[in-house]
Design a protein around this motif. Structure first.
Motif, PDB file in Angstrom:
ATOM      1  N   VAL A 149       0.866  -1.185   0.000  1.00 42.13           N
ATOM      2  CA  VAL A 149       0.000   0.000   0.000  1.00 42.13           C
ATOM      3  C   VAL A 149       0.899   1.230   0.000  1.00 42.13           C
ATOM      4  O   VAL A 149       1.787   1.360   0.854  1.00 42.13           O
ATOM      5  N   ILE A 150       0.653   2.136  -0.959  1.00 46.16           N
ATOM      6  CA  ILE A 150       1.429   3.369  -1.070  1.00 46.16           C
ATOM      7  C   ILE A 150       0.459   4.545  -1.023  1.00 46.16           C
ATOM      8  O   ILE A 150      -0.462   4.644  -1.834  1.00 46.16           O
ATOM      9  N   ALA A 151       0.666   5.442  -0.082  1.00 48.88           N
ATOM     10  CA  ALA A 151      -0.252   6.563   0.152  1.00 48.88           C
ATOM     11  C   ALA A 151       0.370   7.888  -0.268  1.00 48.88           C
ATOM     12  O   ALA A 151       1.550   7.969  -0.619  1.00 48.88           O
ATOM     13  N   ASP A 152      -0.464   8.937  -0.229  1.00 46.81           N
ATOM     14  CA  ASP A 152      -0.062  10.334  -0.452  1.00 46.81           C
ATOM     15  C   ASP A 152       0.409  10.597  -1.878  1.00 46.81           C
ATOM     16  O   ASP A 152       1.223  11.506  -2.122  1.00 46.81           O
ATOM     17  N   LEU A 153      -0.094   9.838  -2.816  1.00 45.93           N
ATOM     18  CA  LEU A 153       0.307  10.017  -4.214  1.00 45.93           C
ATOM     19  C   LEU A 153      -0.468  11.148  -4.864  1.00 45.93           C
ATOM     20  O   LEU A 153      -1.573  11.496  -4.459  1.00 45.93           O
ATOM     21  N   GLU A 154       0.146  11.714  -5.912  1.00 45.54           N
ATOM     22  CA  GLU A 154      -0.467  12.802  -6.662  1.00 45.54           C
ATOM     23  C   GLU A 154      -0.882  12.312  -8.041  1.00 45.54           C
ATOM     24  O   GLU A 154      -0.382  11.297  -8.537  1.00 45.54           O
ATOM     25  N   GLN A 155      -1.765  13.060  -8.675  1.00 42.21           N
ATOM     26  CA  GLN A 155      -2.427  12.611  -9.899  1.00 42.21           C
ATOM     27  C   GLN A 155      -1.460  12.357 -11.045  1.00 42.21           C
ATOM     28  O   GLN A 155      -1.717  11.507 -11.903  1.00 42.21           O
ATOM     29  N   THR A 156      -0.353  13.053 -11.084  1.00 40.87           N
ATOM     30  CA  THR A 156       0.590  12.898 -12.194  1.00 40.87           C
ATOM     31  C   THR A 156       1.685  11.869 -11.919  1.00 40.87           C
ATOM     32  O   THR A 156       2.546  11.646 -12.771  1.00 40.87           O
ATOM     33  N   ASP A 157       1.675  11.257 -10.753  1.00 45.10           N
ATOM     34  CA  ASP A 157       2.709  10.270 -10.422  1.00 45.10           C
ATOM     35  C   ASP A 157       2.588   9.038 -11.319  1.00 45.10           C
ATOM     36  O   ASP A 157       1.484   8.610 -11.680  1.00 45.10           O
ATOM     37  N   GLU A 158       3.734   8.462 -11.631  1.00 45.97           N
ATOM     38  CA  GLU A 158       3.778   7.283 -12.495  1.00 45.97           C
ATOM     39  C   GLU A 158       2.935   6.133 -11.939  1.00 45.97           C
ATOM     40  O   GLU A 158       2.279   5.407 -12.694  1.00 45.97           O
ATOM     41  N   LEU A 159       2.930   5.971 -10.638  1.00 47.34           N
ATOM     42  CA  LEU A 159       2.154   4.897 -10.029  1.00 47.34           C
ATOM     43  C   LEU A 159       0.651   5.083 -10.231  1.00 47.34           C
ATOM     44  O   LEU A 159      -0.115   4.123 -10.155  1.00 47.34           O
ATOM     45  N   ILE A 160       0.224   6.306 -10.495  1.00 46.99           N
ATOM     46  CA  ILE A 160      -1.185   6.605 -10.728  1.00 46.99           C
ATOM     47  C   ILE A 160      -1.532   6.507 -12.209  1.00 46.99           C
ATOM     48  O   ILE A 160      -2.618   6.063 -12.585  1.00 46.99           O
ATOM     49  N   THR A 161      -0.633   6.902 -13.073  1.00 49.61           N
ATOM     50  CA  THR A 161      -0.936   6.947 -14.511  1.00 49.61           C
ATOM     51  C   THR A 161      -0.657   5.631 -15.224  1.00 49.61           C
ATOM     52  O   THR A 161      -1.177   5.394 -16.314  1.00 49.61           O
ATOM     53  N   THR A 162       0.146   4.758 -14.616  1.00 52.10           N
ATOM     54  CA  THR A 162       0.579   3.523 -15.267  1.00 52.10           C
ATOM     55  C   THR A 162      -0.124   2.313 -14.652  1.00 52.10           C
ATOM     56  O   THR A 162      -0.260   2.224 -13.424  1.00 52.10           O
ATOM     57  N   GLU A 163      -0.553   1.383 -15.494  1.00 51.43           N
ATOM     58  CA  GLU A 163      -1.145   0.147 -14.985  1.00 51.43           C
ATOM     59  C   GLU A 163      -0.044  -0.687 -14.328  1.00 51.43           C
ATOM     60  O   GLU A 163       0.933  -1.065 -14.981  1.00 51.43           O
ATOM     61  N   ILE A 164      -0.203  -0.972 -13.045  1.00 51.96           N
ATOM     62  CA  ILE A 164       0.825  -1.697 -12.297  1.00 51.96           C
ATOM     63  C   ILE A 164       0.701  -3.193 -12.539  1.00 51.96           C
ATOM     64  O   ILE A 164       1.680  -3.893 -12.754  1.00 51.96           O
ATOM     65  N   PHE A 165      -0.517  -3.728 -12.480  1.00 54.70           N
ATOM     66  CA  PHE A 165      -0.792  -5.142 -12.694  1.00 54.70           C
ATOM     67  C   PHE A 165       0.000  -6.008 -11.715  1.00 54.70           C
ATOM     68  O   PHE A 165       0.693  -6.950 -12.075  1.00 54.70           O
ATOM     69  N   GLY A 166      -0.126  -5.636 -10.448  1.00 57.57           N
ATOM     70  CA  GLY A 166       0.551  -6.359  -9.388  1.00 57.57           C
ATOM     71  C   GLY A 166      -0.114  -6.045  -8.062  1.00 57.57           C
ATOM     72  O   GLY A 166      -1.060  -5.246  -7.983  1.00 57.57           O
ATOM     73  N   PRO A 167       0.371  -6.620  -6.968  1.00 58.95           N
ATOM     74  CA  PRO A 167      -0.285  -6.474  -5.655  1.00 58.95           C
ATOM     75  C   PRO A 167       0.058  -5.160  -4.964  1.00 58.95           C
ATOM     76  O   PRO A 167       0.585  -5.131  -3.847  1.00 58.95           O
TER      77      PRO A 167
END
Length: 481
Positions: free
Chosen positions: A367-385
């Protein structure tokens, strides 16, 4: 003597190696070891399969709905009766926990096949009528023809069912290519199907990306269907467009999960953690992009991290406590870990965030918190846990954040306010909106998305209609009343 298993192509009812003799290694993701080989099919193998498919179509297209129904019902019975063997095969194929394959996949597959068996007999169209004086018009719904299909590695046997069942029910013939990493369960099913369907109606070829490209550009199929990444879908669409053949694309996703401050937090945490981590998050509908209202953000994030950390991963077919197994392959594991390792400084890894050492391709529930809308983790499909958590203030901001993605497959809303739920279901730009739940699917309802998540529907009568074409028949009789 090697104890490796050997899978084969199945063309025109015959089990065979690739014409060139080329083969590829198949790796068990739980151990990281090669456990089987399968044909590395080339254009010649693809051509043989489509020749068989085209020949078989000339008879199968005229089969009655009852005939197609009975064949599919027999297949459903075979899968149900062979469930334990298939569960073991899928465990080696994907590393999935046996108890979850037994409860969440096999019964669902069987039900979906039986649904399409029934659907074969209830296709509907407009009634015949006189729309021009002296003429009677009617509509014929016909099978589109031989079809090429590419199944993914995250649900190799269930996604195969989603493809071949409606196609066969509609009267099409099939050439399918499973993922190059997970051919085992498809091979088992297609072997069984040779005793049920006429030769050439269902054909299986294995191979890599080049094999898939040869399948989609072949001249015979009238429709090509793929479940896979957006990149792969775009390549298929481009190839199909060159020959004006239809494309059916079920692609990636980045599902927003909007949690309002009036939601039942415990129910939301339980539902979201399970829907986000099921199958190691390797699901295009996974509940991974969590957007939480400010008033409950801290409490929800802490509860979500606690629930995620309690999820057990590993591989032991006898262990019913394991919730998810390995990542499918080494490249995907590197993709996931790379995204997490590159997380910006303002991101907070609340739990997890590491590969698990030893054999196999395992990753911690994260679990990763405090992310912003333009962060790679938000814009990219992670396809993982990996579950990401963001904060919103009001409904308008939640809608903007949720819809701010190239994907449009699925979403969910968590609230105790029925009006809010209804309004959000209208405003979210996704092919599915769940309310106070996430991920349940039923055979009667369509599954498919918008934008970069592709087009075409799986499941339901809409999914079957995609494998048909519409013909207008007009007869002049001269009677004008």
């Amino acid at each position: 003597m090697s104890d490796k298993k050997t899978f084969h192509n199945i063309i025109d009812g015959q089990v065979q190696a690739s014409a060139s003799g080329a083969a590829m290694d198949i790796i068990n993701p739980s151990t990281g070891a090669v456990y089987a080989t399968a044909p590395m099919s080339d254009e010649h193998d693809v051509d043989l399969a489509f020749q068989a498919s085209a020949k078989a179509f000339e008879k199968w297209r005229w089969s009655t709905p009852s005939t197609r129904q009975q064949a599919l019902l027999k297949l459903a019975d075979v899968i149900e009766d062979g469930a334990e063997e298939l569960i073991a095969i899928e465990g080696e194929n994907t590393g999935k926990p046996a108890h979850l394959t037994r409860s969440e996949e096999v019964p669902v597959m069987v039900d979906q096949i039986r649904f399409f068996a029934g659907a074969a007999r209830v296709l509907e169209g407009r009634s015949s009528g006189e729309y021009l004086a002296g003429f009677t018009s009617s509509i014929r719904r016909e099978p589109v023809g031989p079809v090429g299909q590419v199944a993914p590695w995250n649900y190799p046997m269930m996604m195969a069912v989603w493809k071949f069942a409606p196609a066969l029910a509609a009267g099409c013939t099939v050439v399918m290519k499973p993922s190059d990493t997970t051919p085992a369960s498809s091979y088992w099913m297609f072997e069984k199907m040779q005793d049920i369907f006429p030769a050439g109606v269902v054909n299986l070829i294995t191979g890599d990306r080049d094999t898939g490209a040869a399948l989609t550009r072949h001249k015979v199929p009238q429709l090509v269907s793929i479940t896979g990444s957006t990149r792969a879908g775009m390549a298929v669409a481009k190839s199909a467009a060159e020959d004006l053949k239809r494309a059916h694309l079920e692609l990636g996703g980045k599902a927003p999960v909007v949690v309002f401050d009036d939601a039942d937090l415990d129910a939301a945490v339980s539902g979201i953690s399970e829907a986000g981590l099921f199958n190691a998050g390797q699901d295009c509908t996974a509940a991974t992009r969590v957007i939480v209202q400010a008033g409950v953000y801290d409490e929800f994030t802490a509860k979500l991290a606690e629930a995620a950390a309690a999820m057990k991963t590993g591989f032991d077919p006898a262990d019913d406590d394991i919730f998810f197994g390995p990542i499918n392959n080494a490249n995907q594991l590197d993709h996931i870990s790379g995204l997490v390792d590159r997380a910006p400084e303002h991101a907070r890894v609340v739990t997890g965030g590491q590969k698990i050492g030893g054999d196999g391709f395992f990753y911690q529930p994260t679990v990763i918190a405090d992310l912003e809308q333009t962060d790679e983790l938000i814009t990219t499909e992670i396809f993982g846990p990996v579950l990401t958590v963001q904060k919103f203030s009001d409904e308008d901001e939640a809608v903007r954040m949720a819809n701010d993605t190239v994907y449009g497959l699925s979403s969910s809303v968590w609230t105790s306010n029925a009006t809010t739920a209804t309004r959000m279901s209208l405003r979210l730009d996704f092919g599915c909106v769940w309310i106070n739940t996430h991920i349940p699917l039923v055979a009667e309802m369509p599954h498919g998305g918008f934008k970069h998540s592709g087009y075409g529907k799986d499941l339901s009568m809409y999914g079957m209609e995609d494998y048909t074409r519409i013909k207008h028949v007009m007869q002049h009789h001269g009677f004008e009343g």
